[in-house]
Structure formats: structure tokens, C-alpha cells
Motif scaffolding. Sequence first.
Motif, PDB file in Angstrom:
ATOM      1  N   GLY A   1       0.793  -1.219   0.000  1.00  0.00           N
ATOM      2  CA  GLY A   1       0.000   0.000   0.000  1.00  0.00           C
ATOM      3  C   GLY A   1       0.825   1.269   0.000  1.00  0.00           C
ATOM      4  N   LEU A   2       2.123   1.156   0.260  1.00  0.00           N
ATOM      5  CA  LEU A   2       3.002   2.328   0.288  1.00  0.00           C
ATOM      6  C   LEU A   2       3.799   2.415  -1.011  1.00  0.00           C
ATOM      7  CD1 LEU A   2       4.555   2.380   3.893  1.00  0.00           C
ATOM      8  CD2 LEU A   2       2.750   3.830   2.984  1.00  0.00           C
ATOM      9  N   SER A   3       3.828   3.599  -1.597  1.00  0.00           N
ATOM     10  CA  SER A   3       4.636   3.801  -2.792  1.00  0.00           C
ATOM     11  C   SER A   3       6.102   3.967  -2.381  1.00  0.00           C
ATOM     12  CB  SER A   3       4.179   5.052  -3.539  1.00  0.00           C
ATOM     13  OG  SER A   3       4.465   6.219  -2.766  1.00  0.00           O
ATOM     14  N   ARG A   4       6.975   3.871  -3.368  1.00  0.00           N
ATOM     15  CA  ARG A   4       8.407   4.056  -3.079  1.00  0.00           C
ATOM     16  C   ARG A   4       8.682   5.461  -2.550  1.00  0.00           C
ATOM     17  NH1 ARG A   4      12.596   0.751  -4.987  1.00  0.00           N
ATOM     18  NH2 ARG A   4      11.850  -1.268  -5.724  1.00  0.00           N
ATOM     19  N   ASP A   5       7.947   6.451  -3.042  1.00  0.00           N
ATOM     20  CA  ASP A   5       8.133   7.819  -2.554  1.00  0.00           C
ATOM     21  C   ASP A   5       7.723   7.918  -1.091  1.00  0.00           C
ATOM     22  OD1 ASP A   5       9.106   8.658  -4.963  1.00  0.00           O
ATOM     23  OD2 ASP A   5       7.193   9.491  -5.683  1.00  0.00           O
ATOM     24  N   GLU A   6       6.622   7.245  -0.724  1.00  0.00           N
ATOM     25  CA  GLU A   6       6.170   7.281   0.666  1.00  0.00           C
ATOM     26  C   GLU A   6       7.169   6.573   1.582  1.00  0.00           C
ATOM     27  OE1 GLU A   6       1.368   7.272   0.739  1.00  0.00           O
ATOM     28  OE2 GLU A   6       2.298   5.550  -0.287  1.00  0.00           O
ATOM     29  N   ILE A   7       7.757   5.482   1.090  1.00  0.00           N
ATOM     30  CA  ILE A   7       8.774   4.794   1.886  1.00  0.00           C
ATOM     31  C   ILE A   7      10.018   5.666   2.014  1.00  0.00           C
ATOM     32  CG2 ILE A   7      10.302   2.785   1.959  1.00  0.00           C
ATOM     33  CD1 ILE A   7       8.080   1.196   0.568  1.00  0.00           C
ATOM     34  N   ALA A   8      10.413   6.319   0.917  1.00  0.00           N
ATOM     35  CA  ALA A   8      11.591   7.187   0.957  1.00  0.00           C
ATOM     36  C   ALA A   8      11.407   8.326   1.953  1.00  0.00           C
ATOM     37  CB  ALA A   8      11.866   7.750  -0.436  1.00  0.00           C
ATOM     38  N   ALA A   9      10.162   8.796   2.114  1.00  0.00           N
ATOM     39  CA  ALA A   9       9.888   9.880   3.066  1.00  0.00           C
ATOM     40  C   ALA A   9      10.084   9.429   4.506  1.00  0.00           C
ATOM     41  CB  ALA A   9       8.464  10.399   2.863  1.00  0.00           C
ATOM     42  N   LEU A  10      10.122   8.100   4.717  1.00  0.00           N
ATOM     43  CA  LEU A  10      10.299   7.560   6.070  1.00  0.00           C
ATOM     44  C   LEU A  10      11.770   7.328   6.419  1.00  0.00           C
ATOM     45  CD1 LEU A  10       7.389   4.943   6.024  1.00  0.00           C
ATOM     46  CD2 LEU A  10       7.484   7.018   7.433  1.00  0.00           C
ATOM     47  N   GLU A  11      12.664   7.663   5.494  1.00  0.00           N
ATOM     48  CA  GLU A  11      14.093   7.443   5.739  1.00  0.00           C
ATOM     49  C   GLU A  11      14.750   8.697   6.302  1.00  0.00           C
ATOM     50  OE1 GLU A  11      18.212   6.102   3.456  1.00  0.00           O
ATOM     51  OE2 GLU A  11      16.281   5.982   2.416  1.00  0.00           O
ATOM     52  N   LEU A  12      15.429   8.535   7.427  1.00  0.00           N
ATOM     53  CA  LEU A  12      16.149   9.627   8.085  1.00  0.00           C
ATOM     54  C   LEU A  12      17.635   9.308   8.087  1.00  0.00           C
ATOM     55  CD1 LEU A  12      13.819  10.038  11.200  1.00  0.00           C
ATOM     56  CD2 LEU A  12      13.708  11.284   9.030  1.00  0.00           C
ATOM     57  N   VAL A  13      18.458  10.326   7.851  1.00  0.00           N
ATOM     58  CA  VAL A  13      19.904  10.131   7.761  1.00  0.00           C
ATOM     59  C   VAL A  13      20.615  11.163   8.623  1.00  0.00           C
ATOM     60  CG1 VAL A  13      21.900  10.195   6.229  1.00  0.00           C
ATOM     61  CG2 VAL A  13      19.771   9.162   5.437  1.00  0.00           C
ATOM     62  N   CYS A  14      21.567  10.694   9.427  1.00  0.00           N
ATOM     63  CA  CYS A  14      22.416  11.614  10.201  1.00  0.00           C
ATOM     64  C   CYS A  14      23.645  10.857  10.679  1.00  0.00           C
ATOM     65  CB  CYS A  14      21.653  12.208  11.386  1.00  0.00           C
ATOM     66  SG  CYS A  14      21.249  11.041  12.700  1.00  0.00           S
ATOM     67  N   GLU A  15      24.624  11.581  11.186  1.00  0.00           N
ATOM     68  CA  GLU A  15      25.800  10.933  11.755  1.00  0.00           C
ATOM     69  C   GLU A  15      25.409  10.214  13.052  1.00  0.00           C
ATOM     70  OE1 GLU A  15      28.596  10.673  10.301  1.00  0.00           O
ATOM     71  OE2 GLU A  15      28.298  12.119   8.664  1.00  0.00           O
ATOM     72  N   ASP A  16      26.295   9.360  13.531  1.00  0.00           N
ATOM     73  CA  ASP A  16      25.993   8.524  14.699  1.00  0.00           C
ATOM     74  C   ASP A  16      26.115   9.344  15.984  1.00  0.00           C
ATOM     75  OD1 ASP A  16      25.235   5.821  15.372  1.00  0.00           O
ATOM     76  OD2 ASP A  16      27.164   5.631  16.384  1.00  0.00           O
ATOM     77  N   ASP A  17      25.082  10.132  16.255  1.00  0.00           N
ATOM     78  CA  ASP A  17      25.103  11.054  17.379  1.00  0.00           C
ATOM     79  C   ASP A  17      23.693  11.144  17.958  1.00  0.00           C
ATOM     80  OD1 ASP A  17      26.592  13.521  18.756  1.00  0.00           O
ATOM     81  OD2 ASP A  17      24.578  14.183  18.160  1.00  0.00           O
ATOM     82  N   VAL A  18      23.584  11.086  19.274  1.00  0.00           N
ATOM     83  CA  VAL A  18      22.265  11.093  19.924  1.00  0.00           C
ATOM     84  C   VAL A  18      21.510  12.377  19.609  1.00  0.00           C
ATOM     85  CG1 VAL A  18      21.061  11.086  22.151  1.00  0.00           C
ATOM     86  CG2 VAL A  18      22.999   9.543  21.772  1.00  0.00           C
ATOM     87  N   GLY A  19      22.183  13.518  19.728  1.00  0.00           N
ATOM     88  CA  GLY A  19      21.518  14.795  19.493  1.00  0.00           C
ATOM     89  C   GLY A  19      21.046  14.951  18.057  1.00  0.00           C
ATOM     90  N   LEU A  20      21.901  14.554  17.104  1.00  0.00           N
ATOM     91  CA  LEU A  20      21.516  14.651  15.697  1.00  0.00           C
ATOM     92  C   LEU A  20      20.363  13.708  15.372  1.00  0.00           C
ATOM     93  CD1 LEU A  20      25.020  14.870  13.962  1.00  0.00           C
ATOM     94  CD2 LEU A  20      23.391  16.731  14.379  1.00  0.00           C
TER      95      LEU A  20
END
Length: 341
Positions: A220-239
Motif C-alpha cells: 500500500g506504500l509507494s516508493r516515494d512514501e517509503i523514501a519519506a520515512l528514511e532519516l539520515v544523520c551521523e551517529d550522534d544522539v543529538g543529531l
Amino acid sequence: MSRQPTVYDVAEAAGVSRQTVSNVLNAPDIVKGATRERVEKAIAELGYRPHASARRLRTRKSSTLGVRLDPVLNGISGAVLDRFLHALTERADARGLRILLFTAADPLDEIAQFQRLLDGADVDAFVLTSTIYDDPRTEWLIAHEAPFVTFGRPWGIDDMLDPRHRWVDVDGRHGLAEATRTLLELGSTRIAYLGWPPSSGAGDERRRGWFQTMTSAVPGLSRDEIAALELVCEDDVGLASEAVRGLLASGTPVDGIVCASDTLALGALMVLGSSVPIVGYDNTPVSAAVGLSSVEQPLEEVAAAALDLLLGDEPGDVVLGEPASSLDPRHRLLRPRTVWR
């Protein structure tokens, strides 16, 4: 006998000279069969073990493995390397080997350390950690015919099956796929992924496990909707916390998060609390303390496999070259498991 048996004890029990015992240990072919069997029986009954220092002098080998001690960037994920080193040291000791730890500022500095340790005959082989794309360390060791094994596969290098590059890795793709699949079975449908920037080999594999599961199991989820669920940051609690806040501010609905590390999972937990299930990676003491579910790497198995690939049948015998047969590949890919809390 309460003390450690000596070569003299073996000689007395077998009714031979000390030199004959030494010959059985070091040049068994020159000893008559019946005499050799008598000495070997005495060795087994007494539990005699040749003195490690004497063996090193005789073979001109250090019986030592070199391992770089990586800098601890934070107090969370760094615990994984500590556990691996502990397991490796215990298992190496059981096989008559020692571990020499050294530090290096970067891969090129580590290569300089390789050269120094090999020139001084301080180590017989290396165990590498934290493999990276196009890793110059493994290229150097192969070129200089120095035995080594890596904890981490050869990212970006065309030697995945090269017998000179022995490697052990944990299947992060499988780990995150299983964690994602379990959350889906528990009722979550919009599961976010919180990971590292691209070009991290291990991180890319963990992301792949989440993405492939979401695309195949949530039609039921499009690739764009799945891509919107991806978060990227360095390995840091605050980030990590900042990235999760940004996702919530965008209005994107989310009912679960899987993460590339416990560090990132802790950052998500600080924002979301227990409102959605969160799964980390590495099952560190911090994840256990705060009640986070986490994918656990089988570090005892990793250490055992690394030594199995690097060593021969005799204690402290480092081998180099082709595997014994096609059924004995020079790599091991182990599967993790998720610890649910």
C-alpha cells in the motif's frame, strides 16, 4: 601433580631422555615409532604443554596477533568493539596466542604500524575491524603477503572471494529485515529507518534490509512514501533526536522506527518515548538499561570464526593462501538476532 608438568616429568614417565622428548615435540620423524608413541602417551596422561616462550624462540614466530584499538567516538556503540576484543582475546589465549593492541590516527597511519610491527617480528598476523569502501589497509596487506582477517567484508573491493582476504561479517541486512518484518507483524505499517549517510558499508546493508522489507511487505506504500520515512544523520544522539523531530514536524505519520545503531535509537527514544516501537542495533548495555529492543551481533561467534579462518591446526599456527578445499571458504557471514524488550 599440582604443579605444571615439565619436559623432565614426561621423560621420566616415558623412560627416555629429555632430548628424546624434545625430538618428539620438534622433530618427531627422527624418533622411532614405539618410542614416539610412549612419549606421546606420557604427554597426554600428564597434560604437558610445551612452554610458549620456548616455542616462540624455536619457530621465530611471536604467536601474537595485532589489532588496532579504534578511538571511542561515544560511549554507546564503542562497547561493541570492547566485547569483540574480549571474546577474541579469550579465544586466542585458548589457542596459544596473544593479542597486541596498537593505535593509529587513520588508515595510512595504521599501514605504517603494520610495517613497523612486521619489521620487528612483533606479530604474525592482523585482525582488522571497521572495514571501509576501497580499504587501503587490506590492499597493502595482500600486496605484502601479510596474513590477516577482517571483521567486516571487503566493501567496494573486487576480492569478495579472494582467499588472501579472509573476512567475517554479520548480516546487517538480514538483521534489519527481520526487525522490520516483526514490527509489521505486530501491527506497524509506516516504519521509519534512522541510519547513517551513504557510503558506510555496514550502514548501507542495514538500510537495504529495511527498504527491501518495506517495499515487498507493504504494497500500500509507494516508493516515494517509503523514501519519506528514511532519516539520515551521523551517529550522534543529538543529531538523531533532531532528525526525528524534523520527521514529526513534516506531518509524516510513523508508527515504528528501526535504526542502524543504538546511538541513533537512543536519540529517537528521547523524542518519541514509548509512543512507537523503536529497534536499535548492537544490543549495547545502554539499550538494555533503557529498555530498547536491539539487533544483537554474535560477537563470540565472530571471534571464533576469525581465528578459524586465520589459524591452522597447530596452536599458534598462522596460515596464508588457498583454503583446504572448495567446501572451506575464506569468509563467514553470520546472522544476528533481535533482542526484544
